[in-house]
Design a protein around this motif. Structure first.
Motif, PDB file in Angstrom:
ATOM      1  N   ASP A 113       0.737  -1.216   0.098  1.00 34.72           N
ATOM      2  CA  ASP A 113      -0.144   0.202   0.071  1.00 34.72           C
ATOM      3  C   ASP A 113       0.838   1.302  -0.033  1.00 34.72           C
ATOM      4  OD1 ASP A 113      -2.086  -1.706   0.137  1.00 34.72           O
ATOM      5  OD2 ASP A 113      -2.907  -1.343   2.210  1.00 34.72           O
ATOM      6  N   GLU A 151       1.366   4.043  -2.888  1.00 37.41           N
ATOM      7  CA  GLU A 151       0.782   5.345  -2.629  1.00 37.41           C
ATOM      8  C   GLU A 151       2.061   6.332  -3.344  1.00 37.41           C
ATOM      9  OE1 GLU A 151       0.951   6.425   1.561  1.00 37.41           O
ATOM     10  OE2 GLU A 151       0.692   8.452   1.113  1.00 37.41           O
ATOM     11  N   TRP A 152       3.237   5.930  -3.118  1.00 31.71           N
ATOM     12  CA  TRP A 152       4.139   6.787  -3.589  1.00 31.71           C
ATOM     13  C   TRP A 152       4.525   6.834  -4.846  1.00 31.71           C
ATOM     14  CZ3 TRP A 152       8.831   8.801  -0.607  1.00 31.71           C
ATOM     15  CH2 TRP A 152       8.805   9.217   0.642  1.00 31.71           C
ATOM     16  N   HIS A 200       2.008   6.171  -6.984  1.00 33.35           N
ATOM     17  CA  HIS A 200       0.877   6.830  -7.497  1.00 33.35           C
ATOM     18  C   HIS A 200       1.389   8.443  -7.489  1.00 33.35           C
ATOM     19  CE1 HIS A 200      -3.392   7.302  -8.622  1.00 33.35           C
ATOM     20  NE2 HIS A 200      -3.489   8.209  -7.820  1.00 33.35           N
TER      21      HIS A 200
END
Ligand code: FMN
Length: 448
Positions: free
Chosen positions: A375, A379-380, A382
């Protein structure tokens, strides 16, 4: 590389891991046992990781009373052992332009590149610590001299790599011609600080010449990276900072006359893993016990504004009621959150909320399950914080199998990683074009 896909490097220093307790729980002595390093590299290759990143310092970096040196015995020696037992994973290490002559750098990295069939990468760094200069009998030079030497050393190294062209051909036993010397030529470059006549006595590898990595550091370092680097290792603290660094790097690369896509940026990210989040915390407590958390307890007490007499007793209700988060410290908020959940000071410290400084404090980190790791990575990525990342592990012997067997498959399921290697060279993995010699877009601007 598909649009959503990311690249993955693994940072390996002495092969114990970043946590100061890792060496005490390790099954084998990593620092002097090259097998441990080789096995870690093989494991990373099983997980399809794109490259190993081996940082280096040329001096004794730490007090050895309570822990091992942080760096390998000698990275090029260790990586030549790795080259011999692996087939695909890239092999990147640091070598300082402040001490080595470009001829030596060109020769050693070309040899590693040929031995590994096109998998070598050079993290081109200038040194800055006085201890490193003292070990070479030199005073620390002024900053502009340090970077002048870096520019000259990189340009001459690349020119030497280009001094043996592919047109020199392959040895031909039938005709008796070993090579066509018209394509193995001197370079005759002399800068203010370093120079070389050439040519090099080693032919190109399957990828042409080694990939160049550089750190995302000061302005002078960024200007150099914009001109020469194929890969940039960075240490942003948040996804947003990572995205800003990527954007800055890309624009500097374009200003230097190259394509923005010619450079791949890799933030470092630290992981402490467990099959579940609870397992990860339990293992952190094992590591903390091995390292001794005593040195961190006063800092935790100071952050909380209380006295801690027993690390295994949760805070009292009265103590919790008196806690107030610091407006500018997200770390304090997190500590208070954990204390409010009834965790003991030892358990709170296992969350890595107080760093031991140095590299540990520089890396954004996560402690948790493979799903949580995936996750955070997603996130990074994205957020556009990098083209991939360089994984740093708290305890290599514990965390690497978990990363390879659990995190990588989740990244694959999410379409972030390919199923396996799509090529065999480091340039293939990074999606880089072949290069042999200086980049003409850069060398036409000036010469060493
Ligand atoms: C991500 C990253 C990795 C680095 N790796 C190394 C290394 O392996 N060896 C080394 O001597 N310096 C390393 N450095 C230090 C840089 O080479 C540089 O000297 C330092 O950041 C100071 O930069 P400045 O001289 O431009 O101020 C690294 C820096 C960063 C940010």
């Amino acid at each position: 590389m598909a649009d959503k896909e990311m690249l993955l490097g693994l940072s390996l220093s002495e092969a114990y891991g970043l946590h100061p307790g890792a060496w005490r729980v390790a099954a084998r002595e990593a620092y002097t046992d090259v097998d441990v390093f080789v096995q870690a590299a093989e494991r990373a290759e099983q997980g399809g990781m794109d490259f190993l990143f081996v940082p280096d310092r040329v001096f004794l970096h730490e007090d050895l009373t309570y822990g091992p040196p942080f760096f390998t015995m000698d990275p090029l020696m260790v990586l030549s052992a790795v080259a011999y037992t692996t087939d695909c994973i890239g092999l990147v290490t640091s070598a300082s332009t402040s001490f080595h002559e470009p001829y030596t750098i060109a020769r050693q990295f070309r040899a590693l590149d040929v031995m590994s069939h096109g998998r070598a990468g050079w993290n081109a760094i200038p040194s800055y610590e006085p201890d490193a200069f003292a070990n070479h009998g030199m005073p620390v030079p002024p900053r502009e001299k340090k970077y002048e030497r870096l520019h000259e050393a990189i340009q001459i190294t690349q020119a030497l790599w280009g001094s043996w062209r592919r047109e020199a051909g392959q040895p031909d036993k039938t005709s008796g011609r070993f090579a066509d010397m018209r394509h193995i030529r001197p370079i005759n470059l002399q800068g203010n600080q370093v120079g070389s006549r050439g040519p090099l006595q080693i032919p190109p590898s399957e990828q042409g010449q080694p990939v160049i990595f550089m750190p995302f550091a000061s302005g002078a370092s960024l200007d150099a990276a914009a001109r020469y680097a194929d890969g940039v290792v960075a240490m942003p603290r948040t996804p947003d900072e990572g995205r800003q660094q990527v954007e800055l790097m890309r624009s500097l690369v374009e200003q230097a006359g190259r394509d923005a896509d010619d450079v791949k940026v890799f933030p470092f990210m630290q992981f402490s893993l467990g099959v579940t989040e609870r397992d990860a915390i339990e293992h952190r407590m094992v590591l903390d016990r091995a390292a001794g958390v005593d040195d961190l307890v006063p800092q935790l007490a100071a952050v909380l504004g209380i006295t801690i007499d027993d690390v295994d007793t949760p805070l009292s209700d009265a103590q919790i009621a008196a806690l107030t988060p610091h407006p500018h410290s997200p770390r304090t908020t997190r500590i208070i959150e954990l204390a409010t959940q009834g965790l003991t000071p030892r358990e709170i410290l296992a969350w890595g909320v107080i760093s031991r400084g140095g590299f540990d404090s520089a890396n954004p980190g996560m402690i948790g399950s493979p799903e949580q790791a995936a996750d955070m990575i997603e996130e990074w990525m994205h957020a556009g914080a990098g083209d991939g990342l360089t994984v740093v592990l708290s305890d290599v012997q514990h965390d690497l199998p978990l990363f390879v067997e659990h995190v990588v498959p989740i990244l694959r399921q999410r379409g972030l990683r390919p199923e396996g290697y799509l090529g065999s060279t480091l340039r293939d993995h990074l999606g880089l074009k072949e290069q042999l010699g200086l980049d003409p877009r850069i060398s036409s601007q000036d010469n060493a």
